[in-house]
Design an enzyme around this catalytic site. Structure first.
Site, PDB file in Angstrom:
ATOM      1  CG  MET A   1      -1.899  -1.196   1.167  1.00 51.68           C
ATOM      2  SD  MET A   1      -3.440  -0.904   2.036  1.00 51.68           S
ATOM      3  CE  MET A   1      -2.860  -0.631   3.676  1.00 51.68           C
TER       4      MET A   1
ATOM      5  CG  LEU B   1       7.191   1.330  -0.933  1.00 53.84           C
ATOM      6  CD1 LEU B   1       7.918   1.045  -2.249  1.00 53.84           C
ATOM      7  CD2 LEU B   1       6.265   0.174  -0.581  1.00 53.84           C
TER       8      LEU B   1
ATOM      9  N   GLY C   1      11.149  -2.897   5.394  1.00 55.39           N
ATOM     10  CA  GLY C   1      10.393  -4.156   5.422  1.00 55.39           C
ATOM     11  C   GLY C   1       9.914  -4.522   4.021  1.00 55.39           C
ATOM     12  CG  HIS C   2       6.968  -2.145   2.028  1.00 54.60           C
ATOM     13  ND1 HIS C   2       6.890  -1.001   2.778  1.00 54.60           N
ATOM     14  CD2 HIS C   2       5.744  -2.713   2.073  1.00 54.60           C
ATOM     15  CE1 HIS C   2       5.656  -0.864   3.254  1.00 54.60           C
ATOM     16  NE2 HIS C   2       4.945  -1.903   2.860  1.00 54.60           N
TER      17      HIS C   2
ATOM     18  CD  GLN D   1      -5.939  -3.491   3.087  1.00 57.44           C
ATOM     19  OE1 GLN D   1      -5.816  -3.887   1.930  1.00 57.44           O
ATOM     20  NE2 GLN D   1      -5.017  -3.738   4.011  1.00 57.44           N
TER      21      GLN D   1
ATOM     22  NE  ARG E   1      -2.343   2.045  10.088  1.00 57.39           N
ATOM     23  CZ  ARG E   1      -2.647   1.001   9.333  1.00 57.39           C
ATOM     24  NH1 ARG E   1      -1.788   0.010   9.219  1.00 57.39           N
ATOM     25  NH2 ARG E   1      -3.793   0.948   8.682  1.00 57.39           N
TER      26      ARG E   1
HETATM   27  O1  PAF Z   1      -0.054  -5.677   3.750  1.00 56.01           O
HETATM   28  C1  PAF Z   1      -0.476  -4.766   3.011  1.00 56.01           C
HETATM   29  O2  PAF Z   1       0.211  -3.788   2.736  1.00 56.01           O
HETATM   30  C2  PAF Z   1      -1.878  -4.872   2.442  1.00 56.01           C
HETATM   31  O3  PAF Z   1      -2.751  -5.452   3.339  1.00 56.01           O
HETATM   32  C3  PAF Z   1      -1.915  -5.613   1.078  1.00 56.01           C
HETATM   33  C4  PAF Z   1      -1.492  -7.062   1.213  1.00 56.01           C
HETATM   34  C5  PAF Z   1      -1.015  -4.905   0.085  1.00 56.01           C
HETATM   35  C6  PAF Z   1      -3.343  -5.600   0.536  1.00 56.01           C
HETATM   36  O4  PAF Z   1      -3.808  -4.299   0.354  1.00 56.01           O
END
Ligand code: PAF
Length: 307
Positions: free
Chosen positions: A53, A56, A59-60, A84, A214
């Site tokens: 999402m 970044l 971790g990403h 979500q 966050r």
């Molecule tokens: O973990 C996240 O960043 C989100 O829940 C995901 C898997 C990209 C789905 O929107």
């Protein structure tokens, strides 16, 4: 992409490797992305996928690095998925910086990025409804405290999987419950796509705080307080057998709530992979301590394996 080749000279044969970096491509439209992925697959390329999402952090990037090791092409998506978020303010305040994210992805050798609009993923109201059922695993922890959250996650990940059709997909252990859900989604509902779902370790700041998009929303004082979350989980890991399950839950809650900036939402001990609630310490099952803590208006989660 790594290419290996042999050079013959005189009586010697030498093996050489060269790294070829593709120019990163960015797609906003699913059909254009699909056409490109079809071409890559027709050329025999394997696809590793990292859905995100945005906002970044390391971790990403560790997910990208893991995808890089095992696949010819690495695809990332950046999409702040509205379905979500159970809290509209959380969605509104979710950090966004697309330019910075794209630069980071390029620097970390990502090949393809998908940055769809909301209407590209959800063309109509009906498409926002999830068609999947996960039973008890979505009734605890995040599922219990964030109603509808996992419907949104399952729906968007399923849509992204159908567009990207990767061979491998990568998710972080920080969202442990999400990983379990996606593993079931891929194995039970999307088995025809044949996607291997991989879990990668939590990446922590030097002081132990689990990296999260966050974290940038925390004030300097809240950031200092937040370190108590992982510190307390690590303390619990070292001491869990000295206390009963309920005593340990209370001790963790009291330690964290002693800081005025922090309020424990839940602390649960569950088994991996079934998410069964642990009522007494059993050595033969993998136990994960999972926590959610409200830090002012920011909600953070973390988890630690006890055994
Ligand atoms: O973990 C996240 O960043 C989100 O829940 C995901 C898997 C990209 C789905 O929107």
């Amino acid at each position: 992409m790594c290419i290996a080749f042999l050079i013959y000279s005189d009586n010697f044969v030498t093996l050489h490797f060269i790294m070829i970096h593709r120019k990163m491509e960015v797609f906003e439209k699913a059909d254009l992305l699909r056409t490109q992925i079809d071409k890559l697959k027709a050329d025999g390329m394997s696809i590793g996928f990292v859905p995100t999402m945005g906002a970044l952090h390391q971790g990403h990037l560790s997910l990208i690095e893991n995808a890089r090791k095992k696949n010819d092409i690495v695809v990332a998506s950046i999409f702040v998925n509205p379905t979500q978020f159970n809290n509209p303010n959380d969605l509104k305040n979710y950090p966004r910086d697309l330019d910075k994210d794209l630069k980071l992805l390029e620097k970390n050798n990502c090949d393809v990025v998908f940055t769809p609009s909301v209407s590209e993923i959800y063309p109509d109201e009906n498409s926002k409804k999830s068609e999947y059922h996960f039973g008890k695993i979505v009734e605890v922890m995040e599922g219990k405290f964030r109603p509808g959250h996992f419907d949104g996650v399952a729906n968007v990940v399923s849509r992204l999987f159908k567009i990207v059709q990767p061979d491998n997909a990568y998710f972080g252990q920080k969202d442990f419950q999400q990983y379990i859900l996606i593993k079931i989604l891929a194995g039970k509902y999307l088995s025809d796509l044949n996607i291997q779902v991989h879990r990668c370790p939590i990446i922590r700041e030097p002081d132990g705080l689990a990296m999260s998009s966050r974290n940038v929303l925390l004030s300097p004082q809240q950031r200092k307080s937040a370190v108590l979350i992982s510190q307390t989980l690590f303390w619990a890991k070292d001491n869990y057998q000295k206390l009963s399950v309920n005593e340990l839950k209370k001790a963790i809650t009291d330690k964290i709530n002693a800081d005025n900036n922090l309020k424990v939402e839940y602390i649960e001990f569950v088994t991996d992979p079934d998410l069964d609630e642990v009522n007494e310490w059993a050595k033969d099952r993998k136990i994960v301590a999972c926590i959610a803590v409200q830090v002012g208006k920011v909600r953070l989660i973390d988890n630690v394996y006890f055994n």
